[in-house]
Design a protein around this motif. Sequence first.
Motif, PDB file in Angstrom:
ATOM      1  N   SER A   1       0.827  -1.212   0.000  1.00 37.00           N
ATOM      2  CA  SER A   1       0.000   0.000   0.000  1.00 37.00           C
ATOM      3  C   SER A   1       0.858   1.256   0.000  1.00 37.00           C
ATOM      4  O   SER A   1       0.617   2.189  -0.778  1.00 37.00           O
ATOM      5  N   TYR A   2       1.840   1.276   0.862  1.00 37.96           N
ATOM      6  CA  TYR A   2       2.744   2.427   0.888  1.00 37.96           C
ATOM      7  C   TYR A   2       3.509   2.535  -0.424  1.00 37.96           C
ATOM      8  O   TYR A   2       3.756   3.632  -0.922  1.00 37.96           O
ATOM      9  N   GLY A   3       3.899   1.392  -0.977  1.00 31.58           N
ATOM     10  CA  GLY A   3       4.598   1.392  -2.263  1.00 31.58           C
ATOM     11  C   GLY A   3       3.749   2.003  -3.368  1.00 31.58           C
ATOM     12  O   GLY A   3       4.261   2.759  -4.204  1.00 31.58           O
ATOM     13  N   THR A   4       2.458   1.693  -3.361  1.00 29.03           N
ATOM     14  CA  THR A   4       1.545   2.283  -4.344  1.00 29.03           C
ATOM     15  C   THR A   4       1.500   3.798  -4.184  1.00 29.03           C
ATOM     16  O   THR A   4       1.519   4.548  -5.166  1.00 29.03           O
ATOM     17  N   CYS A   5       1.452   4.252  -2.940  1.00 34.26           N
ATOM     18  CA  CYS A   5       1.434   5.698  -2.684  1.00 34.26           C
ATOM     19  C   CYS A   5       2.726   6.356  -3.157  1.00 34.26           C
ATOM     20  O   CYS A   5       2.691   7.441  -3.757  1.00 34.26           O
ATOM     21  N   ILE A   6       3.833   5.709  -2.892  1.00 37.30           N
ATOM     22  CA  ILE A   6       5.121   6.264  -3.333  1.00 37.30           C
ATOM     23  C   ILE A   6       5.165   6.339  -4.859  1.00 37.30           C
ATOM     24  O   ILE A   6       5.598   7.347  -5.434  1.00 37.30           O
ATOM     25  N   ASP A   7       4.678   5.297  -5.525  1.00 35.83           N
ATOM     26  CA  ASP A   7       4.632   5.317  -6.990  1.00 35.83           C
ATOM     27  C   ASP A   7       3.704   6.427  -7.497  1.00 35.83           C
ATOM     28  O   ASP A   7       4.045   7.147  -8.439  1.00 35.83           O
ATOM     29  N   SER A   8       2.537   6.553  -6.868  1.00 37.68           N
ATOM     30  CA  SER A   8       1.565   7.568  -7.294  1.00 37.68           C
ATOM     31  C   SER A   8       2.119   8.973  -7.125  1.00 37.68           C
ATOM     32  O   SER A   8       2.034   9.806  -8.038  1.00 37.68           O
ATOM     33  N   TYR A   9       2.665   9.232  -5.945  1.00 38.60           N
ATOM     34  CA  TYR A   9       3.234  10.559  -5.700  1.00 38.60           C
ATOM     35  C   TYR A   9       4.502  10.782  -6.517  1.00 38.60           C
ATOM     36  O   TYR A   9       4.731  11.895  -7.010  1.00 38.60           O
ATOM     37  N   GLY A  10       5.315   9.757  -6.656  1.00 38.46           N
ATOM     38  CA  GLY A  10       6.537   9.893  -7.444  1.00 38.46           C
ATOM     39  C   GLY A  10       6.233  10.294  -8.875  1.00 38.46           C
ATOM     40  O   GLY A  10       6.866  11.207  -9.423  1.00 38.46           O
ATOM     41  N   GLY A  11       5.255   9.625  -9.493  1.00 35.25           N
ATOM     42  CA  GLY A  11       4.862   9.975 -10.857  1.00 35.25           C
ATOM     43  C   GLY A  11       4.322  11.394 -10.958  1.00 35.25           C
ATOM     44  O   GLY A  11       4.569  12.105 -11.940  1.00 35.25           O
ATOM     45  N   SER A  12       3.619  11.808  -9.924  1.00 37.01           N
ATOM     46  CA  SER A  12       3.068  13.165  -9.911  1.00 37.01           C
ATOM     47  C   SER A  12       4.161  14.212  -9.796  1.00 37.01           C
ATOM     48  O   SER A  12       4.187  15.200 -10.539  1.00 37.01           O
ATOM     49  N   VAL A  13       5.068  13.987  -8.848  1.00 40.45           N
ATOM     50  CA  VAL A  13       6.117  14.971  -8.559  1.00 40.45           C
ATOM     51  C   VAL A  13       7.189  14.997  -9.647  1.00 40.45           C
ATOM     52  O   VAL A  13       7.675  16.070 -10.017  1.00 40.45           O
ATOM     53  N   GLU A  14       7.538  13.833 -10.148  1.00 38.44           N
ATOM     54  CA  GLU A  14       8.644  13.762 -11.105  1.00 38.44           C
ATOM     55  C   GLU A  14       8.226  14.012 -12.546  1.00 38.44           C
ATOM     56  O   GLU A  14       9.043  14.459 -13.351  1.00 38.44           O
ATOM     57  N   ARG A  15       6.964  13.704 -12.871  1.00 34.23           N
ATOM     58  CA  ARG A  15       6.570  13.821 -14.268  1.00 34.23           C
ATOM     59  C   ARG A  15       5.388  14.763 -14.485  1.00 34.23           C
ATOM     60  O   ARG A  15       5.496  15.759 -15.194  1.00 34.23           O
ATOM     61  N   LEU A  16       4.243  14.464 -13.852  1.00 33.37           N
ATOM     62  CA  LEU A  16       3.011  15.202 -14.157  1.00 33.37           C
ATOM     63  C   LEU A  16       3.090  16.691 -13.829  1.00 33.37           C
ATOM     64  O   LEU A  16       2.718  17.530 -14.654  1.00 33.37           O
ATOM     65  N   LEU A  17       3.543  17.011 -12.641  1.00 29.51           N
ATOM     66  CA  LEU A  17       3.551  18.419 -12.241  1.00 29.51           C
ATOM     67  C   LEU A  17       4.594  19.245 -12.999  1.00 29.51           C
ATOM     68  O   LEU A  17       4.268  20.356 -13.453  1.00 29.51           O
TER      69      LEU A  17
END
Length: 176
Positions: free
Chosen positions: A99-115
Motif C-alpha cells: 500500500s505504501y509502495g503504491t502511494c510512493i509510486d503515485s506521488y513519485g509519478g506526480s512529482v517527477e513527471r506530471l507536475l
Amino acid sequence: MPQNLKAPLLFSLILGFLATQAISITNKKAMDLIEQTCRQSGFFALCDSTLRSDPRSSKANLEGLAKISVEIVIDKANATLNVIVDLFKNVSDPVLYRSYGTCIDSYGGSVERLLPEAIAALGSKDYATSRHDVATVATNVNACDEQFSEKTPFSDRNRLVHDLSLMSAGIIELLG
C-alpha cells in the motif's frame, strides 16, 4: 512659510497622494483577480487562502496565479511524498508495504513527471495538457488513499494535495 515654497510643497503632497492611490488600486485589482479566480476554481476558501498567502499572487495575472497554484501543489506533493517515504521505512507488514509502495509510486509519478509537465505546458500555453496533468495528480492521490481502509498519518495531506490539484485544474481551465 514663504510663498515660493508653497507651490512645490503642494505639488509634492498631491503627487505622493496620487502615487499611494495608484498602488492601492493596483493591489485592489490583483486581490479582485484572486477573488474572481477563486470563486470559479471550485474550492473558493482553499484557493483564496492559498493564493493570498503567496506574496507573488498580488502582482500576478491569471496565468501567473495558475502557475503559482501548480507550484504550491508541487511543494505539498513533495512534502507528502517525503512523509510517506519516511513512514514506509518502518513498515514490516506485507500488505501495508504494498500500500505504501503504491502511494510512493503515485506521488513519485506526480512529482517527477506530471507536475513538471503541467508547469511546462502552462509556459507554452498548452492549457489542456496542463489541466489534465494537474487533475491526474488528484486521481493519483485517490489511488493512494484507496490502499487503506482507515485513516493514515498522511490522510489529511492527501486530501490537501487532492483539493489543491483540482483547484489548480479549475484555475487553468479559466485560461482556455
